[in-house]
Enzyme design. Structure first.
Site, PDB file in Angstrom:
ATOM      1  N   ILE A  22       0.824  -1.201   0.000  1.00 27.27           N
ATOM      2  CA  ILE A  22       0.000   0.000   0.000  1.00 27.27           C
ATOM      3  C   ILE A  22       0.861   1.256   0.000  1.00 27.27           C
ATOM      4  O   ILE A  22       0.583   2.222  -0.715  1.00 27.27           O
ATOM      5  CB  ILE A  22      -0.950  -0.013   1.215  1.00 27.27           C
ATOM      6  CG1 ILE A  22      -2.045  -1.079   1.019  1.00 27.27           C
ATOM      7  CG2 ILE A  22      -1.581   1.356   1.439  1.00 27.27           C
ATOM      8  CD1 ILE A  22      -2.935  -1.289   2.236  1.00 27.27           C
ATOM      9  N   ASP A  58      13.914   3.152  10.673  1.00 27.81           N
ATOM     10  CA  ASP A  58      13.067   2.342  11.544  1.00 27.81           C
ATOM     11  C   ASP A  58      12.312   3.334  12.421  1.00 27.81           C
ATOM     12  O   ASP A  58      12.921   4.075  13.208  1.00 27.81           O
ATOM     13  CB  ASP A  58      13.939   1.411  12.395  1.00 27.81           C
ATOM     14  CG  ASP A  58      13.117   0.470  13.269  1.00 27.81           C
ATOM     15  OD1 ASP A  58      11.958   0.809  13.585  1.00 27.81           O
ATOM     16  OD2 ASP A  58      13.648  -0.595  13.648  1.00 27.81           O
ATOM     17  N   VAL A  59      10.993   3.364  12.300  1.00 26.36           N
ATOM     18  CA  VAL A  59      10.213   4.391  13.004  1.00 26.36           C
ATOM     19  C   VAL A  59      10.172   4.174  14.509  1.00 26.36           C
ATOM     20  O   VAL A  59       9.635   5.018  15.243  1.00 26.36           O
ATOM     21  CB  VAL A  59       8.772   4.497  12.442  1.00 26.36           C
ATOM     22  CG1 VAL A  59       8.784   4.926  10.990  1.00 26.36           C
ATOM     23  CG2 VAL A  59       7.998   3.195  12.645  1.00 26.36           C
ATOM     24  N   TYR A 150      -2.618  -5.266  17.294  1.00 29.21           N
ATOM     25  CA  TYR A 150      -2.717  -4.528  16.032  1.00 29.21           C
ATOM     26  C   TYR A 150      -3.939  -3.605  16.034  1.00 29.21           C
ATOM     27  O   TYR A 150      -3.842  -2.421  15.681  1.00 29.21           O
ATOM     28  CB  TYR A 150      -2.814  -5.528  14.882  1.00 29.21           C
ATOM     29  CG  TYR A 150      -2.872  -4.928  13.502  1.00 29.21           C
ATOM     30  CD1 TYR A 150      -1.727  -4.423  12.898  1.00 29.21           C
ATOM     31  CD2 TYR A 150      -4.069  -4.887  12.789  1.00 29.21           C
ATOM     32  CE1 TYR A 150      -1.763  -3.882  11.621  1.00 29.21           C
ATOM     33  CE2 TYR A 150      -4.122  -4.359  11.505  1.00 29.21           C
ATOM     34  CZ  TYR A 150      -2.968  -3.858  10.930  1.00 29.21           C
ATOM     35  OH  TYR A 150      -3.022  -3.324   9.665  1.00 29.21           O
TER      36      TYR A 150
END
Length: 242
Positions: A22, A58-59, A150
């Protein structure tokens, strides 16, 4: 698709997790519209023919987030459109889920979004303009067995966006949410045939979504100056607007 705002120049766009799926579809949509687009990745760069600026990030690491913005800004100018798309899953039933299983998903999907949005907003306030789109999930709206971590993280993005909308008030900085349903990605391809049939049976469209259809909604919000704190489900009607 640029909503109701006038487009007079290419924008500096940053899409986290924009190297595939996405995120890549979203990045390609902005690039096709003439914007200057940077995408973050953790090691797997986007296809070389996309013309996207790939920055490693890497957030979950604030210093990497800051460095990624500096790279994007040096190449494209101050970021005026941020799409917080980076995310991970770690599905398990709650009774089998460790604390690390839970917190690691929140650290990427929710706190990671906080890190990149906070960094972006500083620049947007200076410019007096900005568009922020957070990629959530219909799991945030309806829940899903085995996805308490999640779903909690993705639901948190909704409250985050709406609280930020209050904070930004009359400034020309918007924050909205896109909540994709079952979409043709690596995640959906990992489903069993039984899971796939069950999910499709609850989707009026009778098919999976395409990443470019999610990109349609993101592109709209990136140009819609009077849409703020909204959640747009892109789910083939599975949630009937919720």
């Amino acid at each position: 698709m640029t909503g109701t705002d006038e487009r007079t120049a290419a924008r500096s766009v940053l899409v986290t997790g924009g190297n595939r799926g996405i995120g890549l579809a979203i990045a390609r949509r902005f690039a096709a519209a003439g914007d200057r687009v940077a995408v973050t990745h953790r090691g797997e760069k986007p296809p070389p023919d996309t013309g996207l600026l790939a920055v490693r990030c890497d957030v979950t690491d604030g210093s990497q987030v800051d460095r990624a913005f500096k790279e994007a800004e040096a190449a494209h100018g101050p970021v005026t459109v941020l799409v917080a798309n980076a995310g991970v899953t770690g599905d398990r039933l709650l009774v089998r889920m460790s604390e690390e299983d839970f917190t690691s998903v929140l650290d990427t999907n929710l706190t990671g979004a906080f890190r990149v949005v906070r960094r972006a907003v500083r620049g947007m306030l200076g410019q007096g303009h900005g568009r922020i789109v957070l990629i959530s999930s219909t799991a945030a709206l309806h829940g899903a067995a085995g996805q308490t971590n999640y779903a909690a993280a993705k639901a948190g993005l909704v409250g985050f966006a709406r609280s930020l909308t209050h904070e930004l008030g009359a400034r020309d900085i918007t924050c909205n949410v896109v909540a994709p349903g079952l979409t043709e990605t690596d995640m959906s391809r990992a489903l069993t045939e039984e899971q796939r049939r069950d999910l499709l049976g609850r989707t009026p469209a009778g098919r999976l979504g395409r990443p470019d259809e999610v990109a349609d909604a993101v592109a709209f919000l990136a140009g819609a100056g009077y849409v703020r704190g909204a959640v747009i489900p892109v789910d083939g009607g599975a949630g009937l607007g919720h």
